[in-house]
Design a protein around this motif. Structure first.
Motif, PDB file in Angstrom:
ATOM      1  N   THR A   1       9.244  82.174 -35.533  1.00 32.48           N
ATOM      2  CA  THR A   1       7.955  82.649 -36.172  1.00 32.48           C
ATOM      3  C   THR A   1       7.478  81.364 -36.134  1.00 32.48           C
ATOM      4  OG1 THR A   1       8.721  85.267 -35.998  1.00 32.48           O
ATOM      5  CG2 THR A   1       6.671  83.830 -37.239  1.00 32.48           C
ATOM      6  N   TYR A   2       8.467  81.104 -37.059  1.00 32.40           N
ATOM      7  CA  TYR A   2       8.711  79.696 -38.047  1.00 32.40           C
ATOM      8  C   TYR A   2       9.040  78.303 -37.102  1.00 32.40           C
ATOM      9  CZ  TYR A   2       8.710  82.906 -41.327  1.00 32.40           C
ATOM     10  OH  TYR A   2       7.903  84.490 -42.270  1.00 32.40           O
ATOM     11  N   ALA A   3       9.290  77.932 -36.059  1.00 34.57           N
ATOM     12  CA  ALA A   3       9.531  76.874 -35.637  1.00 34.57           C
ATOM     13  C   ALA A   3      10.095  76.098 -36.213  1.00 34.57           C
ATOM     14  CB  ALA A   3       8.339  76.523 -34.667  1.00 34.57           C
ATOM     15  N   ASP A   4      10.373  74.789 -36.372  1.00 39.33           N
ATOM     16  CA  ASP A   4      10.421  73.857 -37.422  1.00 39.33           C
ATOM     17  C   ASP A   4      10.755  73.630 -38.912  1.00 39.33           C
ATOM     18  OD1 ASP A   4      10.990  72.520 -35.455  1.00 39.33           O
ATOM     19  OD2 ASP A   4       9.710  71.026 -35.536  1.00 39.33           O
ATOM     20  N   GLU A   5       9.522  74.347 -38.949  1.00 44.17           N
ATOM     21  CA  GLU A   5       9.448  75.189 -40.537  1.00 44.17           C
ATOM     22  C   GLU A   5      10.957  75.729 -41.092  1.00 44.17           C
ATOM     23  OE1 GLU A   5       6.134  77.196 -42.413  1.00 44.17           O
ATOM     24  OE2 GLU A   5       5.824  77.052 -39.845  1.00 44.17           O
ATOM     25  N   ILE A   6      11.544  76.346 -40.511  1.00 43.06           N
ATOM     26  CA  ILE A   6      13.380  76.811 -40.660  1.00 43.06           C
ATOM     27  C   ILE A   6      14.126  75.802 -41.773  1.00 43.06           C
ATOM     28  CG2 ILE A   6      12.601  78.697 -39.760  1.00 43.06           C
ATOM     29  CD1 ILE A   6      15.784  77.925 -37.608  1.00 43.06           C
ATOM     30  N   ASP A   7      13.881  74.494 -41.136  1.00 36.50           N
ATOM     31  CA  ASP A   7      14.987  73.189 -41.317  1.00 36.50           C
ATOM     32  C   ASP A   7      13.481  72.968 -42.144  1.00 36.50           C
ATOM     33  OD1 ASP A   7      16.901  73.788 -39.865  1.00 36.50           O
ATOM     34  OD2 ASP A   7      15.263  72.187 -38.300  1.00 36.50           O
ATOM     35  N   THR A   8      12.590  72.641 -43.049  1.00 36.67           N
ATOM     36  CA  THR A   8      12.004  71.997 -43.621  1.00 36.67           C
ATOM     37  C   THR A   8      11.890  72.275 -44.934  1.00 36.67           C
ATOM     38  OG1 THR A   8       9.585  72.320 -42.776  1.00 36.67           O
ATOM     39  CG2 THR A   8      10.976  70.816 -42.203  1.00 36.67           C
ATOM     40  N   GLN A   9      11.594  73.949 -44.620  1.00 33.84           N
ATOM     41  CA  GLN A   9      12.211  74.404 -45.947  1.00 33.84           C
ATOM     42  C   GLN A   9      12.656  74.641 -47.045  1.00 33.84           C
ATOM     43  OE1 GLN A   9      12.715  79.394 -45.331  1.00 33.84           O
ATOM     44  NE2 GLN A   9      14.092  78.471 -44.416  1.00 33.84           N
ATOM     45  N   PRO A  10      12.216  74.916 -48.705  1.00 30.70           N
ATOM     46  CA  PRO A  10      13.474  74.317 -49.448  1.00 30.70           C
ATOM     47  C   PRO A  10      14.483  75.562 -49.950  1.00 30.70           C
ATOM     48  CG  PRO A  10      11.036  74.635 -50.504  1.00 30.70           C
ATOM     49  CD  PRO A  10      11.149  75.159 -48.937  1.00 30.70           C
ATOM     50  N   THR A  11      15.771  74.876 -50.151  1.00 29.23           N
ATOM     51  CA  THR A  11      16.786  75.372 -50.632  1.00 29.23           C
ATOM     52  C   THR A  11      16.943  75.646 -52.030  1.00 29.23           C
ATOM     53  OG1 THR A  11      17.929  74.060 -48.597  1.00 29.23           O
ATOM     54  CG2 THR A  11      19.454  75.457 -50.488  1.00 29.23           C
ATOM     55  N   GLY A  12      17.755  77.022 -52.658  1.00 32.89           N
ATOM     56  CA  GLY A  12      17.321  77.857 -53.692  1.00 32.89           C
ATOM     57  C   GLY A  12      17.390  79.276 -53.505  1.00 32.89           C
ATOM     58  N   TRP A  13      17.968  79.209 -54.699  1.00 35.75           N
ATOM     59  CA  TRP A  13      17.759  81.217 -54.694  1.00 35.75           C
ATOM     60  C   TRP A  13      16.626  81.656 -54.588  1.00 35.75           C
ATOM     61  CZ3 TRP A  13      21.905  84.062 -54.239  1.00 35.75           C
ATOM     62  CH2 TRP A  13      23.105  83.074 -54.389  1.00 35.75           C
ATOM     63  N   PRO A  14      15.639  80.823 -55.274  1.00 36.84           N
ATOM     64  CA  PRO A  14      14.323  81.473 -54.657  1.00 36.84           C
ATOM     65  C   PRO A  14      13.703  81.391 -54.029  1.00 36.84           C
ATOM     66  CG  PRO A  14      13.529  80.051 -56.907  1.00 36.84           C
ATOM     67  CD  PRO A  14      15.060  79.864 -56.195  1.00 36.84           C
TER      68      PRO A  14
END
Length: 390
Positions: free
Chosen positions: A133-146
Motif C-alpha cells: 500500500t505505502y511502498a517506500d513510505e514504510i521505510d521513511t515514516q517516523p519512529t516513535g510511539w505516536p
C-alpha cells in the motif's frame, strides 16, 4: 582484603528453568500479581519465610547470627510494557509505554491486552505497515510511539467495536518475550531485565538453603515498580545497613560491561555507589576467582537509587549481568548469571568488616577511612625504612 568465602555451587538447570518460567508470566509494571505469586510459591518450596507489602513487593528473610547490620539483596520482577492511551476510529489502539523503551523495538511485537472482560491478543504495528500500500513510505515514516498502533485480534474496525469488546483507556498491554535458550549458553529474549536477575537470586537462595549461617540477617527483596522509578523506596527495614541491587549491565560500544562474568557498577546517573561496599564486592570476586569488570552507566538507575532518594541511610552497590540491546531484544549468557549468583552467596556469607554499621549513628571511632596516600605507598607503609647510608 576480603577473605575468600567457600564458593557455593549454583544449580544451572534450576536457574534456567526459573528464568524460562518467569519469562512466561506477563508482568509489566502495574500488572505484577501473577509473577509475585510465582516467586512467593518458589520461596515457600525453598523453605524461606517472606512477607508482602500492600502492593506486592516481597521481603524474604534469611536468618543470620545477629539481626543488626543486616544486608539486603534486591531485584525487580516488573518489566516494560504499554498502556492503552486511546481507542482509535479505525478500531486500533494508541499506546504509551510503561517504562523507558523505544517504539522501534515495539514494532512487530505480539501482545496481550488485559481488560475488564479478560484478555485479547494483538500486534503492535507502524501506522504504515503494508508495503503493497505505502511502498517506500514504510521505510521513511517516523519512529516513535505516536507512529505505532495496536491491532487487536478480534472483530474491531471502529471505535465502537473496541468499546463493545470491553477495551478501554488505561488497559495494560504485555509484550511477548519470545525467548530462545541456545545450546552455547546464550539466552535471547525480551524482559531479561530483570527476570534473569530474579532467577539468579532464586538460584543463589537454593544454593544457600542448606549452607552455613550468614554472620548477619540477609533480606532478599523483590520489587514491583523499578521500571518506573519506585523500586525499593519502601521495603527496607531499619536494621538493613547495606543493599546490593541485581540488574542488567549494558554491554554496548563505549561501555565496559561483558556478557561473561560479573559487571560491578561504579556509578549510575544518580552518582557513585558506596565506595566501601563496592570495593568489598570487587575483593570478593578476586578472592573467589569470579571473573569481573567495572563499568559506569550514564543513562541508568536501579532499585538502590529509589531507596536512597526515599531517605534510607544504607550503603548501596549494583552488580549486573552483561546484557546486549537492553530494553530491546536482549541477549545474555548463562556464565554471567552463574557468576552473579556465586558473588551473591559469597557476599551473604562474608564477615562484616564495618561493625560500626550495626548502629544507625555513632561516634567517629570506628568510622571508615578512604586512603589518600600516593600509589604504592600503602603497600610499603608497614615495612621498616632502608638503612641509612653512611
Amino acid at each position: 582484603m576480603t577473605e575468600a568465602t567457600p564458593r557455593l555451587a549454583i544449580d544451572i538447570d534450576y536457574l534456567g528453568a526459573q528464568l524460562a518460567a518467569l519469562l512466561q508470566i506477563p508482568s509489566p509494571t502495574g500488572y505484577t500479581d501473577s509473577v509475585v505469586r510465582h516467586v512467593c510459591h518458589e520461596l515457600e518450596s525453598l523453605g524461606f519465610d517472606y512477607v508482602l507489602t500492600r502492593r506486592g513487593a516481597i521481603r524474604a528473610h534469611m536468618k543470620g547470627a545477629q539481626p543488626k547490620g543486616a544486608r539486603a539483596i534486591v531485584g525487580h520482577v516488573d518489566t516494560l510494557g504499554a498502556q492503552v492511551k486511546a481507542l482509535k476510529a479505525n478500531g486500533r489502539l494508541e499506546l504509551v509505554p510503561i517504562g523507558s523503551w523505544s517504539a522501534r523495538f515495539a514494532e512487530g511485537a505480539r501482545t496481550t491486552i488485559f481488560c475488564e472482560r479478560g484478555t485479547y491478543r494483538g500486534t503492535i504495528l507502524p501506522l504504515k505497515a503494508s508495503g503493497h500500500t505505502y511502498a517506500d513510505e514504510i521505510d521513511t515514516q517516523p519512529t516513535g510511539w505516536p507512529h505505532v498502533e495496536l491491532r487487536v485480534d478480534a472483530r474491531a474496525q471502529t471505535h465502537d467495536d473496541l468499546v463493545r469488546l470491553g477495551i478501554d483507556v488505561g488497559d495494560i498491554v504485555a509484550i511477548d518475550p519470545q525467548p530462545e535458550f541456545l545450546g552455547n549458553g546464550f539466552i535471547v529474549s525480551r524482559h531479561l531485565d530483570n527476570k534473569a536477575g530474579v532467577a539468579l537470586m532464586l538460584a543463589a537462595l537454593k544454593a544457600m538453603k542448606d549452607g552455613p549461617e550468614p554472620p548477619v540477617d540477609v533480606y532478599w527483596l523483590f520489587t514491583i515498580s523499578e521500571e518506573v522509578g519506585h523500586g525499593a523506596a519502601s521495603i527496607l527495614l531499619p536494621d538493613v545497613a547495606s543493599m546490593v541491587a541485581v540488574d542488567n549491565g549494558t554491554s554496548a560500544p563505549g561501555q565496559n560491561s561483558s556478557e561473561f562474568g560479573v559487571t560491578i557498577s561504579m556509578a549510575d546517573m544518580t552518582g557513585p555507589f558506596d565506595y566501601h561496599l563496592t570495593q568489598k564486592l570487587v575483593n570478593l570476586c578476586r578472592a573467589n576467582d569470579i571473573r569481573f569488570r567495572k563499568d559506569i552507566f550514564r543513562y541508568y538507575r536501579s532499585d538502590s537509587a529509589s531507596a536512597i532518594e526515599a531517605g534510607a541511610d544504607v550503603r548501596t552497590a549494583l552488580v549486573t549481568f552483561g546484557i546486549d540491546a537492553s530494553h530491546g531484544y536482549e541477549r545474555i549468557h548463562m556464565h554471567s548469571l552463574r557468576s552473579v549468583a556465586e558473588l551473591l552467596t559469597a557476599y551473604a556469607l562474608s564477615e562484616v568488616e564495618i561493625t560500626r554499621d550495626f548502629e544507625p549513628v555513632g561516634p567517629l571511632e570506628g568510622f571508615t577511612k578512604q586512603s589518600s596516600e600516593p600509589a604504592g605507598q600503602a603497600l610499603t607503609a608497614h615495612k621498616p625504612p632502608p638503612p641509612r647510608k653512611r
